[in-house]
Design a protein around this motif. Sequence first.
Motif, mmCIF file in Angstrom:
data_model
loop_
_atom_site.group_PDB
_atom_site.id
_atom_site.type_symbol
_atom_site.label_atom_id
_atom_site.label_comp_id
_atom_site.label_asym_id
_atom_site.label_seq_id
_atom_site.Cartn_x
_atom_site.Cartn_y
_atom_site.Cartn_z
ATOM 1 N N TRP A 275 -14.281 9.943 3.206
ATOM 2 C CA TRP A 275 -13.023 9.215 3.412
ATOM 3 C C TRP A 275 -12.931 8.839 4.885
ATOM 4 C CZ3 TRP A 275 -9.567 6.687 0.679
ATOM 5 C CH2 TRP A 275 -8.355 6.346 1.266
ATOM 6 N N LYS B 149 -5.531 -3.989 2.740
ATOM 7 C CA LYS B 149 -5.094 -2.739 2.119
ATOM 8 C C LYS B 149 -5.403 -2.743 0.630
ATOM 9 C CE LYS B 149 -1.312 -1.777 5.366
ATOM 10 N NZ LYS B 149 0.158 -1.622 5.526
ATOM 11 N N PHE C 186 -4.998 2.616 8.340
ATOM 12 C CA PHE C 186 -4.566 1.977 7.101
ATOM 13 C C PHE C 186 -3.272 1.191 7.321
ATOM 14 C CE2 PHE C 186 -2.297 1.997 3.016
ATOM 15 C CZ PHE C 186 -3.260 1.425 2.205
ATOM 16 N N LYS C 187 -2.369 1.724 8.113
ATOM 17 C CA LYS C 187 -1.097 1.025 8.365
ATOM 18 C C LYS C 187 -1.309 -0.252 9.168
ATOM 19 C CE LYS C 187 1.285 4.329 10.224
ATOM 20 N NZ LYS C 187 2.432 5.041 10.842
ATOM 21 N N HIS D 198 -11.279 6.695 6.533
ATOM 22 C CA HIS D 198 -10.070 6.003 6.963
ATOM 23 C C HIS D 198 -9.002 7.008 7.379
ATOM 24 C CE1 HIS D 198 -12.093 2.775 4.804
ATOM 25 N NE2 HIS D 198 -12.069 3.524 3.722
ATOM 26 N N THR D 199 -8.192 6.600 8.345
ATOM 27 C CA THR D 199 -7.029 7.387 8.757
ATOM 28 C C THR D 199 -5.758 6.632 8.381
ATOM 29 O OG1 THR D 199 -6.994 6.369 10.958
ATOM 30 C CG2 THR D 199 -8.329 8.372 10.673
ATOM 31 N N TRP D 200 -4.666 7.374 8.313
ATOM 32 C CA TRP D 200 -3.405 6.750 7.928
ATOM 33 C C TRP D 200 -2.973 5.700 8.931
ATOM 34 C CZ3 TRP D 200 -0.618 5.554 4.064
ATOM 35 C CH2 TRP D 200 0.721 5.218 4.208
ATOM 36 N N GLN D 201 -3.257 5.953 10.218
ATOM 37 C CA GLN D 201 -2.876 4.997 11.248
ATOM 38 C C GLN D 201 -3.663 3.698 11.101
ATOM 39 O OE1 GLN D 201 -0.372 5.465 13.356
ATOM 40 N NE2 GLN D 201 -0.648 3.405 14.225
#
Length: 501
Positions: free
Chosen positions: A329, A344, A336-337, A331-334
């Motif tokens: 995985w 997305k 992704f945002k 990807h980080t949440w930051q």
Amino acid sequence: RDWPSRRMSATSLVVAAILLLGFVARSNSESDTNTTYIPCDDVHAEKASNRCHFVQTTPDCQIEDGYIPYIRFPYCTLDNEVAASVVVFALWIVYLFVNVALTVKCYLVPSLDTISKTLRLSESVAGVTFLALGNGAADIFSLVVLMTKIDNDGSFADTAMGAILGGGLFVTSVVAGLITMFYSMKIRLWAFLRDTLFYLGAIVWLVVMISDGSISLAEALGFVGFYAFYVILVIASLKFEKRESIEEEKKNLLSETSSESSETEEETSKASPIVVISRDIEKSQSQIEDSITDDKAKEKDAEKVVEPEKSPTARLSRDQCRELLRALWPHTWQNFKNLKWYDKILLVVQEPIRFLLTLTTPVVDYNKPPNHGWNRLLVMFNLIFGPTLAAVAFDFFFHEVDEGLVVGYVSLGVCIVLALLVAGTTYTDEPPRFHWAFAFLGFIMSIVWIYIIANEVVNLLEAVGDMLQLSGALLGLIVLAGGNSVCDLIANFLVAREGKP
């Protein structure tokens, strides 16, 4: 790097595979016993209330390979809602083609590139062999699946021929037209004429061979020889061009050297003795300074503390587990945002298949320094889950070689032993000497994944053809050819943007 050469090589590989498998499939079909054949598209002659029972009991409506019985979806799941089924199937086939493109781009092509570099193949040889296979992998394995499913009415053969001819037409017209519209490039005339003539020759030969309605083994092997002759001609022509360019560079270098030497002699003859002596003094001073610098560097190296050798026992740590999770995985949440809304959606759609691909398919990429993508714990998982997936995909996992000896269990045990050997002989932050060998496993697993997805594409097209009463040739010409050629369109645009026509 010459996209017509790669397309010509990929097309020849595809046609050769079609002809060989077509000969085998024809031989198998001739040995079949005469039975009553009821096509699945006869479902339209049934009453609406009986169609679900028809598709469940008719042998032609059952899937031999694959995992989803698509033909049951419109008649059993949605209760004869054909329009809604078409929308769902259209979205699903786009998803399948996206997964094929992801597999080829991120897993198959790096493996082929690493294999060609490991075998020390020149760019010309790699371009018409391994890279051509990567460029045409989607076409090849989709058509391999089609040719192994030739049925009584020959619809799969029509689909296969429509796909290969439609794909060639799409690339030589749509892709070439779009590239020339957006990018100006200089193409070598000889190479362009060579590839075009061989492409036309392959099509003409194909038409002549299938005009009598049958393909002999000699004709199929002849097409393989045609491809081999093309590869030899490409290699020979590129070597000849390289030799000419080297000779021309030598001549230019000799002319430049002679002119520089004459200029130096004139300057030396004109210079005074004082200037010559000052030049010698400066040269001796620079040599002394260089020797002093080397001595200081050696002293610093001697003062360094020799690091102890890495222990081959204690290497599993939290950092290694984090690297494994980061690979599965990334990807980080930051991040992704910060993505755009369509990125997305694409990320969410691709992530399930990318997770499974990463878990089963090792990637050795020499373009990723310093460790070429080495992840020890992930490679151990690849060794266990990759061959297990292949055994399940080709339906021999539960096959018994002897009483109580199951192929899948034996292969799983062997893979676990190999994973433990990797754990005991390698380091976390340093790839082993045999790291290149995992490129071959990545190549095999990429083929397995493309074969799995191609099976689903073919089964879906078969269901759409029966549901809408469309011919296999039309579906192959439009849907399969266009979907498989998306990879060519993207790859050739990237190559053209770099100025490498």
